[in-house]
Design an enzyme around this catalytic site. Structure first.
Site, mmCIF file in Angstrom:
data_model
loop_
_atom_site.group_PDB
_atom_site.id
_atom_site.type_symbol
_atom_site.label_atom_id
_atom_site.label_comp_id
_atom_site.label_asym_id
_atom_site.label_seq_id
_atom_site.Cartn_x
_atom_site.Cartn_y
_atom_site.Cartn_z
ATOM 1 N N ASP A 155 0.857 -1.185 0.000
ATOM 2 C CA ASP A 155 0.000 0.000 0.000
ATOM 3 C C ASP A 155 0.889 1.229 0.000
ATOM 4 O OD1 ASP A 155 -2.306 1.787 0.462
ATOM 5 O OD2 ASP A 155 -3.343 -0.078 0.971
ATOM 6 N N HIS A 224 -3.011 3.149 -4.625
ATOM 7 C CA HIS A 224 -2.365 2.768 -3.359
ATOM 8 C C HIS A 224 -0.905 2.374 -3.569
ATOM 9 C CE1 HIS A 224 -5.923 2.660 -0.627
ATOM 10 N NE2 HIS A 224 -6.574 2.486 -1.767
ATOM 11 N N GLU A 287 -9.876 2.435 -5.294
ATOM 12 C CA GLU A 287 -9.524 3.827 -4.994
ATOM 13 C C GLU A 287 -8.311 4.324 -5.801
ATOM 14 O OE1 GLU A 287 -10.979 4.331 -0.450
ATOM 15 O OE2 GLU A 287 -9.174 3.112 -0.685
HETATM 16 C C1 ACM Z 1 -10.757 -0.550 0.600
HETATM 17 O O1 ACM Z 1 -11.202 -0.334 1.731
HETATM 18 N N1 ACM Z 1 -10.266 0.443 -0.115
HETATM 19 C C2 ACM Z 1 -10.746 -1.872 0.007
#
Ligand code: ACM
Length: 521
Positions: A155, A224, A287
């Site tokens: 991440d 991410h 995201e």
């Molecule tokens: C997430 O909570 N972005 C999978």
């Protein structure tokens, strides 16, 4: 050895380990068997002749013998867990039996899980958890008949696995010089980091397998990816520098969805697949900031080649390209539900639905789905509205909320319900710096989810809570620092410092938000 064991070497190893753990074997006997069992071949494990589902088993305890029938090692593990549950809580300690040995009631247990995917996700990126914590967590999951451990290995805040092909991933991307807790946090000035070597990952995978658990490794792309970009800036937006993030909340950078980046990631995934024994790899897809993709010439060139007019099509294309590579290795891709929305799915892709019910239902019309909705499976949220709860993202998500969770809601059509493989709880670790807090957040909510996923639902909460009280004694014996049902111990509370709870939870607002983003096309 007083046990007779049929079946595979793996089954034999399982039984030997179980017997050594509840040792000494010779002192274990059924309740009404007064004889010394040392000379008796009293314990058998056989392959079930009847068709039993994965994880299912028959456990038969008679006066002079214990028989387990199962179709595979996962069922044997579950049967041995049940047998241990039938012993006193003391049997979950490492100290062996009391004088006179164990005693177990006679009877027959015929048990089949309703859902085949009973999982937990651990984010080892925001805060790293060393191998020993992961191995212990596997034991705790197995004790609740979970069968998947999803490791969120990458991440913005850290990359957690060695790469021999691309070593800057572990030398640069695996640590940050400081951490800021929360949007108003100040840098603590303390380096944080760590990663699993490929040998560690192989060990974790083998250890999990022998406890009926499959590791689902996740490399979260193309969003991410600040840590990845810190190590290899050429994978992202030209001319923009990125560091491993010291903030522990979302909002990081993305990599390019183009061919050279896909090739780089294939090399990384290959290394992971060489050591992790799994039919599933999670590619994230959530995201992702695609804003800079619209003005990048290399991305525009590939889009033109494919006739794409929207960068979201590139997001889907990117995931499908990696999914195709995985398919060549016999591995199914898993994506968060944004991947489904942009078309980043192959026919057999598993959609992990983290947002609202709407997108989960849409995905289940065409794909297998694992339910992981923020509410009520994000266990990093508070467990109550008591002021003593530690600071977190919000909440509360209570034990009762988890107990009431319907993985395949009754109102869905039967064909969509049938596509629900199961569910899992998640521990995102922005606010979880250590194993003690991991225990606190995981248990006892994980006990409720384990029951939902195994039995299909919890229909009588008071009755479940009564059984839970018995089970907590087992967790005590195992040394689990769970949250007591009436609130945190004084040393588990937030206190007056940085961990002080920042205010009443806003769970109703959070639920509305997550449902609204779930309707996005
Ligand atoms: C997430 O909570 N972005 C999978």
């Amino acid at each position: 050895m007083a046990a007779s064991v049929a079946g595979s070497d793996e089954t034999q190893r399982l039984l030997q380990r179980f017997l050594s753990e509840v040792k000494p074997l010779d002192e274990m006997r059924t309740a009404s068997d007064p004889r010394n069992t040392t000379e008796t071949k009293w314990f058998t494990v056989t392959d079930a002749e009847e068709e039993l589902a994965a994880g299912a088993y028959v456990l038969e305890i008679a006066e002079d013998r214990v028989d387990i029938r199962a179709s595979g090692s996962e069922g044997v593990v579950n049967a041995l867990t049940t047998l241990r549950q039938l012993l006193p809580p003391q049997a979950w300690r490492r100290g062996g039996p009391p004088a006179g040995g164990w005693s177990v009631p006679c009877g027959i247990v015929v048990d089949t899980p309703v859902y085949g995917w009973r999982g937990a996700m651990l984010d080892v990126a925001r805060h790293f958890f060393p191998k020993r914590t992961v191995l212990r967590y596997i034991d705790l999951l197995a004790a609740h008949r979970f069968n998947r451990l999803h490791l969120h290995l990458a991440d913005d805040q850290g990359w957690r696995v060695e790469s021999r092909r691309h070593p800057r991933l572990h030398s640069i991307a695996s640590w940050r010089p400081s951490t800021r807790l929360g949007p108003d946090g100040v840098p603590d000035g303390t380096p944080h980091g760590g990663y699993y070597t490929l040998d560690d990952l192989a060990e974790i995978s083998a250890y999990a397998r022998s406890r009926g658990i499959t590791i689902v490794p996740e490399i979260d792309v193309p969003g991410h990816t600040s840590a990845l970009r810190a190590a290899y800036p050429e994978l992202g937006e030209p001319g923009r520098e990125h560091a491993v993030q010291d903030t522990v909340w979302a909002g990081g950078s993305s990599i390019s969805p183009t061919r050279p980046v896909v090739s780089f990631l294939q090399e990384v995934l290959e290394e992971i697949l060489d050591v992790v024994d799994t039919p599933y790899v999670h590619l994230g897809g959530d995201e992702c900031d695609m804003s800079w993709w619209t003005s990048d010439p290399a991305i525009a060139a590939e889009m033109a080649e494919h006739g794409y007019t929207d960068v979201k099509q590139m997001h889907g294309h990117f995931l499908r390209s990696l999914g195709g590579f995985l398919a060549g290795r016999g591995v199914r891709m898993v994506v968060w539900d944004e991947g489904f929305v942009t078309g980043g799915v192959l026919d057999d892709t598993i959609v992990m639905a983290w947002r609202g019910h709407e997108v989960a239902g849409r995905a289940a019309a065409s794909h297998d789905v694992v339910r992981a909705p923020l509410f009520p499976t994000y266990f990093n949220f508070d467990q109550s509205d008591l002021p003593g709860e530690r600071r977190s993202e919000g909440g509360p998500i209570t034990l009762g909320d988890v107990a009431a969770f319907p993985p395949a809601p009754d109102e869905w059509p039967a064909d969509r319900r049938a596509r629900v493989l199961g569910g899992q709880f998640q521990i995102w670790t922005e606010w979880v710096p250590n194993e003690r807090h991991l225990d606190y957040l995981s248990f006892p909510r994980a006990c409720a989810l384990a029951e939902v996923l195994w039995a299909g639902k919890i229909t009588d909460l008071p009755e479940f809570e009564e059984r839970l009280a018995t089970h907590l004694a087992r967790l005590d014996a195992l040394g689990v620092e769970y949250r007591p049902l009436d609130g945190p111990h004084p040393w588990q509370a937030g206190g007056t410092g940085v961990w002080r709870r920042s205010g009443e939870g806003q769970i109703e607002e959070t639920k509305k938000w997550v449902e609204s983003v779930s309707r996005e096309a």
